[in-house]
Design a protein around this motif. Structure first.
Motif, PDB file in Angstrom:
ATOM      1  N   GLU A 136       1.524  -6.023  -0.058  1.00 47.69           N
ATOM      2  CA  GLU A 136       1.347  -5.384  -1.429  1.00 47.69           C
ATOM      3  C   GLU A 136       1.367  -3.890  -1.209  1.00 47.69           C
ATOM      4  O   GLU A 136       0.578  -3.441  -0.297  1.00 47.69           O
ATOM      5  CB  GLU A 136       0.409  -5.870  -2.375  1.00 47.69           C
ATOM      6  N   VAL A 137       2.233  -3.168  -1.988  1.00 52.53           N
ATOM      7  CA  VAL A 137       1.649  -1.622  -2.061  1.00 52.53           C
ATOM      8  C   VAL A 137       1.271  -1.378  -3.620  1.00 52.53           C
ATOM      9  O   VAL A 137       1.708  -1.889  -4.757  1.00 52.53           O
ATOM     10  CB  VAL A 137       3.009  -0.875  -1.927  1.00 52.53           C
ATOM     11  N   SER A 138       0.003  -0.657  -3.607  1.00 55.92           N
ATOM     12  CA  SER A 138      -0.559  -0.212  -4.983  1.00 55.92           C
ATOM     13  C   SER A 138      -0.725   0.981  -5.291  1.00 55.92           C
ATOM     14  O   SER A 138      -1.077   1.887  -3.965  1.00 55.92           O
ATOM     15  CB  SER A 138      -1.578  -1.516  -5.341  1.00 55.92           C
ATOM     16  N   GLU A 139      -1.369   1.452  -6.484  1.00 60.47           N
ATOM     17  CA  GLU A 139      -2.160   2.535  -6.624  1.00 60.47           C
ATOM     18  C   GLU A 139      -1.439   3.865  -5.976  1.00 60.47           C
ATOM     19  O   GLU A 139      -2.001   4.747  -5.781  1.00 60.47           O
ATOM     20  CB  GLU A 139      -3.405   2.545  -6.072  1.00 60.47           C
ATOM     21  N   GLY A 149      -0.616   9.273  -2.875  1.00 55.75           N
ATOM     22  CA  GLY A 149      -1.453   8.492  -2.400  1.00 55.75           C
ATOM     23  C   GLY A 149      -1.280   7.209  -2.762  1.00 55.75           C
ATOM     24  O   GLY A 149      -0.813   6.913  -3.926  1.00 55.75           O
ATOM     25  N   GLY A 150      -1.752   6.208  -2.161  1.00 55.28           N
ATOM     26  CA  GLY A 150      -1.606   4.835  -2.458  1.00 55.28           C
ATOM     27  C   GLY A 150      -2.513   4.129  -1.209  1.00 55.28           C
ATOM     28  O   GLY A 150      -3.063   4.434  -0.212  1.00 55.28           O
ATOM     29  N   SER A 151      -1.870   2.910  -1.285  1.00 53.39           N
ATOM     30  CA  SER A 151      -2.595   2.077  -0.439  1.00 53.39           C
ATOM     31  C   SER A 151      -1.649   0.531  -0.462  1.00 53.39           C
ATOM     32  O   SER A 151      -0.691   0.347  -1.209  1.00 53.39           O
ATOM     33  CB  SER A 151      -3.923   1.215  -0.973  1.00 53.39           C
ATOM     34  N   ALA A 152      -1.622  -0.222   0.851  1.00 51.06           N
ATOM     35  CA  ALA A 152      -0.687  -1.326   1.093  1.00 51.06           C
ATOM     36  C   ALA A 152      -1.923  -2.425   1.704  1.00 51.06           C
ATOM     37  O   ALA A 152      -2.760  -2.187   2.508  1.00 51.06           O
ATOM     38  CB  ALA A 152       0.340  -0.950   1.929  1.00 51.06           C
ATOM     39  N   ARG A 179      -4.275  -0.546   4.173  1.00 46.80           N
ATOM     40  CA  ARG A 179      -3.751   0.827   4.778  1.00 46.80           C
ATOM     41  C   ARG A 179      -3.887   1.752   3.724  1.00 46.80           C
ATOM     42  O   ARG A 179      -3.083   1.665   2.859  1.00 46.80           O
ATOM     43  CB  ARG A 179      -2.333   0.869   5.164  1.00 46.80           C
ATOM     44  N   GLU A 180      -4.813   2.671   3.626  1.00 50.40           N
ATOM     45  CA  GLU A 180      -4.941   3.966   2.733  1.00 50.40           C
ATOM     46  C   GLU A 180      -3.838   4.838   3.462  1.00 50.40           C
ATOM     47  O   GLU A 180      -3.978   4.932   4.587  1.00 50.40           O
ATOM     48  CB  GLU A 180      -6.311   4.546   2.786  1.00 50.40           C
ATOM     49  N   LEU A 181      -3.170   5.433   2.422  1.00 52.14           N
ATOM     50  CA  LEU A 181      -2.074   6.335   3.031  1.00 52.14           C
ATOM     51  C   LEU A 181      -1.737   7.442   1.991  1.00 52.14           C
ATOM     52  O   LEU A 181      -1.944   7.537   0.742  1.00 52.14           O
ATOM     53  CB  LEU A 181      -0.622   5.563   3.183  1.00 52.14           C
ATOM     54  N   ALA A 182      -1.168   8.678   2.775  1.00 58.44           N
ATOM     55  CA  ALA A 182      -0.681   9.705   1.769  1.00 58.44           C
ATOM     56  C   ALA A 182       0.774  10.054   2.236  1.00 58.44           C
ATOM     57  O   ALA A 182       0.954  10.049   3.526  1.00 58.44           O
ATOM     58  CB  ALA A 182      -1.692  10.840   1.787  1.00 58.44           C
ATOM     59  N   LEU A 183       1.599  10.300   1.298  1.00 59.95           N
ATOM     60  CA  LEU A 183       3.095  10.725   1.852  1.00 59.95           C
ATOM     61  C   LEU A 183       3.335  12.080   1.209  1.00 59.95           C
ATOM     62  O   LEU A 183       2.506  12.711   0.557  1.00 59.95           O
ATOM     63  CB  LEU A 183       3.993   9.934   0.841  1.00 59.95           C
ATOM     64  N   MET A 192       5.460   9.957   6.192  1.00 60.75           N
ATOM     65  CA  MET A 192       3.939   9.832   6.229  1.00 60.75           C
ATOM     66  C   MET A 192       3.297  11.070   6.302  1.00 60.75           C
ATOM     67  O   MET A 192       3.487  11.669   7.504  1.00 60.75           O
ATOM     68  CB  MET A 192       3.735   8.729   7.078  1.00 60.75           C
ATOM     69  N   TYR A 193       2.389  11.005   5.679  1.00 61.38           N
ATOM     70  CA  TYR A 193       1.327  12.393   5.781  1.00 61.38           C
ATOM     71  C   TYR A 193       0.088  12.048   6.405  1.00 61.38           C
ATOM     72  O   TYR A 193      -0.287  12.844   7.186  1.00 61.38           O
ATOM     73  CB  TYR A 193       0.914  12.892   4.362  1.00 61.38           C
ATOM     74  N   GLU A 194      -0.474  10.926   6.132  1.00 60.72           N
ATOM     75  CA  GLU A 194      -1.543  10.410   7.057  1.00 60.72           C
ATOM     76  C   GLU A 194      -1.720   9.033   6.679  1.00 60.72           C
ATOM     77  O   GLU A 194      -1.490   8.616   5.376  1.00 60.72           O
ATOM     78  CB  GLU A 194      -2.804  11.600   6.915  1.00 60.72           C
ATOM     79  N   MET A 195      -2.350   7.988   7.228  1.00 53.04           N
ATOM     80  CA  MET A 195      -2.944   6.868   7.073  1.00 53.04           C
ATOM     81  C   MET A 195      -4.088   6.326   7.821  1.00 53.04           C
ATOM     82  O   MET A 195      -4.590   6.904   9.005  1.00 53.04           O
ATOM     83  CB  MET A 195      -1.740   6.080   7.462  1.00 53.04           C
ATOM     84  N   LYS A 196      -4.886   5.497   7.166  1.00 59.65           N
ATOM     85  CA  LYS A 196      -5.713   4.727   7.807  1.00 59.65           C
ATOM     86  C   LYS A 196      -6.077   3.292   7.546  1.00 59.65           C
ATOM     87  O   LYS A 196      -5.572   2.937   6.195  1.00 59.65           O
ATOM     88  CB  LYS A 196      -7.230   5.625   7.612  1.00 59.65           C
TER      89      LYS A 196
END
Length: 200
Positions: A136-139, A149-152, A179-183, A192-196
């Motif tokens: 799922e991809v959300s937020e 920004g968002g999460s998966a 996975r919290e991420l920023a594009l 992809m800008y950053e992920m953790k």
């Protein structure tokens, strides 16, 4: 580590993650994407790894048309595509396409690329159900800087990894993580800008 300044809105967790993602993603205690998490349950294994018998992919996946552009739906399609690139890199050890779809300053993108160069299915140092299954991809929220920004939600099965052919193998148990991420926008599409990853 590259320090990045980002705007935040305290009412949304996603924008807060967008603001702090680059800093928290590369702290010494954060697990590196794609690597076995030192805090996750692992079991030493005495079995030896053999190169996979299934054929390797002939090339990286192409960016789908749905992942072109800077809409929220394009962002979701890009996040799914990026997961496919990570799986391809873990199969082959080739992270070129993954890094081409990442900002040069994305520390965890580079950490993942470095890991799969050393340990991949192609060289027999990564075996089992190591593929990511993105559920799922959300937020997904666009920040004032134009970044998103968002999460998966991602699941990974049981797999065995080694750093080198002579290193002790470790078995990672099946797990689910976020996975919290920023594009960020680049040439009219997302990268992809950053992920953790955050264990659930």
């Amino acid at each position: 580590m590259t320090t990045r300044n980002r705007s935040t809105t305290p009412t949304r967790l996603t924008l807060a993650c967008l603001a702090t993602l680059a800093l928290t993603a590369c702290t010494p205690n954060s697990p590196k994407a794609g690597q076995p998490d030192a805090t996750a349950p692992t079991t030493p294994s005495t079995s030896t790894s053999a190169p996979p018998s299934t054929p390797q992919p002939s090339g990286p996946p192409d960016r789908p048309q749905a992942a072109e552009g800077l809409t929220l739906s394009a962002a979701e399609a890009f996040i799914r595509y990026y997961s496919d690139l990570m799986n391809y890199a873990s199969d082959t050890g080739d992270s070129t396409a993954l890094l081409n779809a990442s900002e040069p300053g994305c520390e965890n993108c580079k950490a993942y690329a470095d890991f799969v160069k050393k340990s991949s299915a192609a060289n027999g140092l990564l075996t089992g159900d190591f593929h990511e299954h993105l559920k799922e991809v959300s937020e997904l929220v666009r920040g004032p800087s134009g970044r998103l920004g968002g999460s998966a939600t991602v699941t990974v099965g049981k797999y065995v990894s080694r750093q080198t052919p002579t290193a002790p193998p470790f078995t990672s148990k099946p797990r689910t993580y976020t996975r919290e991420l920023a594009l960020s926008p680049q040439s009219g599409s997302w990268v992809m800008y950053e992920m953790k990853q955050v264990e659930q």
